[in-house]
Structure formats: structure tokens, C-alpha cells
Design a protein around this motif. Sequence first.
Motif, mmCIF file in Angstrom:
data_model
loop_
_atom_site.group_PDB
_atom_site.id
_atom_site.type_symbol
_atom_site.label_atom_id
_atom_site.label_comp_id
_atom_site.label_asym_id
_atom_site.label_seq_id
_atom_site.Cartn_x
_atom_site.Cartn_y
_atom_site.Cartn_z
ATOM 1 N N LEU A 92 0.823 -1.211 0.000
ATOM 2 C CA LEU A 92 0.000 0.000 0.000
ATOM 3 C C LEU A 92 0.856 1.259 0.000
ATOM 4 O O LEU A 92 0.470 2.286 -0.565
ATOM 5 C CB LEU A 92 -0.935 0.011 1.209
ATOM 6 N N PHE A 93 2.002 1.191 0.640
ATOM 7 C CA PHE A 93 2.865 2.379 0.661
ATOM 8 C C PHE A 93 3.226 2.797 -0.764
ATOM 9 O O PHE A 93 3.193 3.986 -1.096
ATOM 10 C CB PHE A 93 4.129 2.112 1.476
ATOM 11 N N TYR A 94 3.572 1.837 -1.613
ATOM 12 C CA TYR A 94 4.019 2.178 -2.959
ATOM 13 C C TYR A 94 2.876 2.412 -3.934
ATOM 14 O O TYR A 94 2.995 3.253 -4.832
ATOM 15 C CB TYR A 94 4.965 1.095 -3.487
ATOM 16 N N ILE A 95 1.784 1.685 -3.809
ATOM 17 C CA ILE A 95 0.706 1.855 -4.785
ATOM 18 C C ILE A 95 -0.312 2.904 -4.353
ATOM 19 O O ILE A 95 -1.117 3.356 -5.173
ATOM 20 C CB ILE A 95 -0.015 0.526 -5.078
ATOM 21 N N TYR A 96 -0.266 3.308 -3.072
ATOM 22 C CA TYR A 96 -1.288 4.239 -2.584
ATOM 23 C C TYR A 96 -0.695 5.429 -1.840
ATOM 24 O O TYR A 96 -0.954 6.577 -2.175
ATOM 25 C CB TYR A 96 -2.258 3.488 -1.675
#
Length: 461
Positions: A92-96
Motif C-alpha cells: 500500500l505504501f508504494y501503490i497508494y
Amino acid sequence: MDKWTRTIQFGYAKFKPWHIPALLFFSLVYVYAVNIVLLPSYYVYTARIIDYNKAFSAEKLIIAMVLVILMFFATMCVNTDNKIMDGVVRTLFYIYCAPMLLSYCLFEGEGYERMVFLFVIYWSVFCFFAALLTFYVPRLSIKVFNNRKYEHYLMAGLFVLMLAYIILRMPNFSLSLSIDNVYETREEYKKNASDITTFFKSTLGTYICPAMIAFLFRKKRFIYGAGFCVFQVALYSMANDKFYLLMLAVGIGIGLSGFIKEFETYLYLAVVGISLCNLAAVHGYLVNFIFNIFVRRFFVLPAWLNYLYVSFFSHREIIGWSQDTFLVDRFFTDTYPASVPSLISTRFFKGQVANPNAGMLAEAYSRFGFAGCFVYPLLLVMLIGLVGYFYKETTDEVKYVISIALAVALGNDVITSTSFVFIIIIVLVFSLMLRGSKNARGRILSGRRKENADAGAGTVS
């Protein structure tokens, strides 16, 4: 080489030295690509619907990068014994998270600073709960058969029955990998699909089929794995959900890369790969296939939609749990005559986008305003903890696939909706049949014995 592979601890955050250069590379390339390649407006078919209000600012980029690094450290503080929890948070850190913060220097609009401020609070609270909260439930002891092999047969039988039900509801069904005529295919699907059809399709295509592909390819059962690849293509053919093709690649990639032992290795290979694809798009290569279909859909649009949701509800009444909340909404009176996605579509998309869903901050803020930045992160952690508990005794390959699928779903779906709740219930049911791997159980018991031995060795009597 050791200095790049060793683990660095900064406070409670644990990471490797090369994580920081990878993060900086990803962030700067992402901003560069979006600023250059993204069209000025959002289109449906060939009709321009709304401007993105692109406005790159070097000063805002500095602020955004500082926030990205701070939230990276918050993310790296999540080091639990729940591999799905750690995997979901890091994905989630990278995609969101990073795209949300980087959007600050790419787009402009009234209240954008407020949205970024709310998101920093939201993500910080989310990581805090994820790092501290352990989800305890009584240990499950459900057994369908004494022989685990028959449970696998039962799982396969249920899978085939669900897939057959979906196909039979589609009178003009045919296998296809085409990415053309997406809207026409989806309109045809909506005419024939029911809620049950959609529940089954989403569960199988997003979670179960990719997990089975990874599991079977890792075990070198290539014929069975190829069969599930065909099933995944069939699920994609229903409504041309491009995410299913991505999960097909994820399942195959994880299944064939058995030499990779850590989830973060997969994650950072993907981060570098996406960055290289963005650079290719900047130079005119695979712009539609890579950037418009993948990067724009999974990175740019969720962040932009979150801003639209926050902007909309900053000046309007929040909805609480009055709509699209499993079982609970019937006890409340609807705040609005239409659903929230319909309101957003009417206000920003001239009613041309049927279901502009957005999850996480958008869901939290539209329902409870500022308080949602504290309520919904806790609900998310409880949900991820529950899934992680049910999949505790599955193989690592299954956990990795479930982590990626769940992370993407959380960034787009309403977690309290009836559809999402039913999908998660089906996912949990399948886990009862997938768990029980001898290798997985052996690793868990071995780890426990090692922990007990280490504890005993440190005891002074």
C-alpha cells in the motif's frame, strides 16, 4: 555487498540501505512520467470529461518528498509476525501512500493541502495500529476431512462450480486476452451479471485463482497451474478487468521465482520495474499499454479520486454508515438520495463514469470526516489481521499473492460494503481449505521452537 544487505534499524523502523535509493528513484521517475505522459484531461471513450488540473511545482516536490520519506519510516515500523499484515502495508505504501503524497506537486485544486494533511494523519495512525495491534482470535480447529488431500479436492470442486456458475450466466462468453472494447464488454457483463456472479468473479479472479497459480507453479505442478491460468483468463474475459491480467502475471512470477524468499525482494523488483516502464513511457514506448492502462489506473487515479472525495465532502454532510454498510445501514436514514459514487460521478464526471470508487482516506472522510482518519485505520488493521490469521498456515507464495491483491482492493473498495464483506468471507472460507500445508506448519512450529529456545538461553536461574 554486506553493507547493502544488512538490516538498518532507525528507531522502530527496519530497512535495508538500498530501500532508500529505490524509493527516491521510484518517486522522482513517477513524478517525471506523470507530468510528461499523463494527458491534461480525463476521457471516456474520446469525450473529454474533466481536467486533471496538472500543475507541477518544484517547491511542492521538495515538500512531497520529505513527506514520502517520513511516511516510509512510519511504514517500516510495521514489523509483525503476520506476513500478510507486513505485505499489505508495504504494498500500500508504494501503490497508494507515495502516489497520494506525490500528487501534491503534480495537481492543484482548492483544499489540496488539507487533503495531504489529512492523509498524513491517516497513514500515521494506520501504521501505528498495524505495528502495535495484534489480532487475537481463538485458534481454529475446523477439519473437513482427516486427509488434507480431500480438502484440496473440495476446494478445487468449489472453484470449478463457482466458475461454471459465472460462465453460464454469460450467454456470449468466449476466452479473450484482448484489451480493446473494454466498455462494451463491461456493459454486456452488467446486463447478465447478478450480485452473486460479481462476488464469485471478484473472489476467484482477485484472490483465489492467482494464489493457486503461485502455489502450483512453486510446487512444479505446471499442468494444474496452466489450468488455473486458463481459468484466470476466463475470469478476465467476463468484463475485461485488467487487474486480473496483472494478478495472472503476479501469480506466475511468484510461483516461478522460488529462489526469492522475502516479500520485500518481490516488492522492490516491482518498484524498479515500474520505474523503468515509466521511463520507457516518457520516451514514447508502450505509452498506452504500460502507462495509461497500468500506471494511470493503479497509481494516479486512486490518488486523484481521493482528492475529489475529500473536496466534495469538505463542503457537504458526511454519510456515516447510512449507506453501503453491511447490515448496519438499514438502521439509518440515507443522507443522500443517491450512492456516494453516483454523487461523485454527477458532480465531477457529468454522470459518464458509472462507479468512481475510492477507498481508504476517501471512504474514511466521506463517512466520518476528520474522525474517520482514526476510526478507519483501526478497522483496516483488524480486517488485515483477520485475513492474516486465517492464512497463517498457508505457504509464503499464497501469502504474497493475497497481500498484493488485498492491498489493491483496499485502495479502491469500500471495506464496509456488502459486496466487499461477502468477498472477504469467501476468501476466508477458501483459506480453511488451503491452510494445513506441512511445509508451512513445519516452518511455524520450527520458528516457535527457536523462539522458545532463545528465550530459555537468555534466562538466568
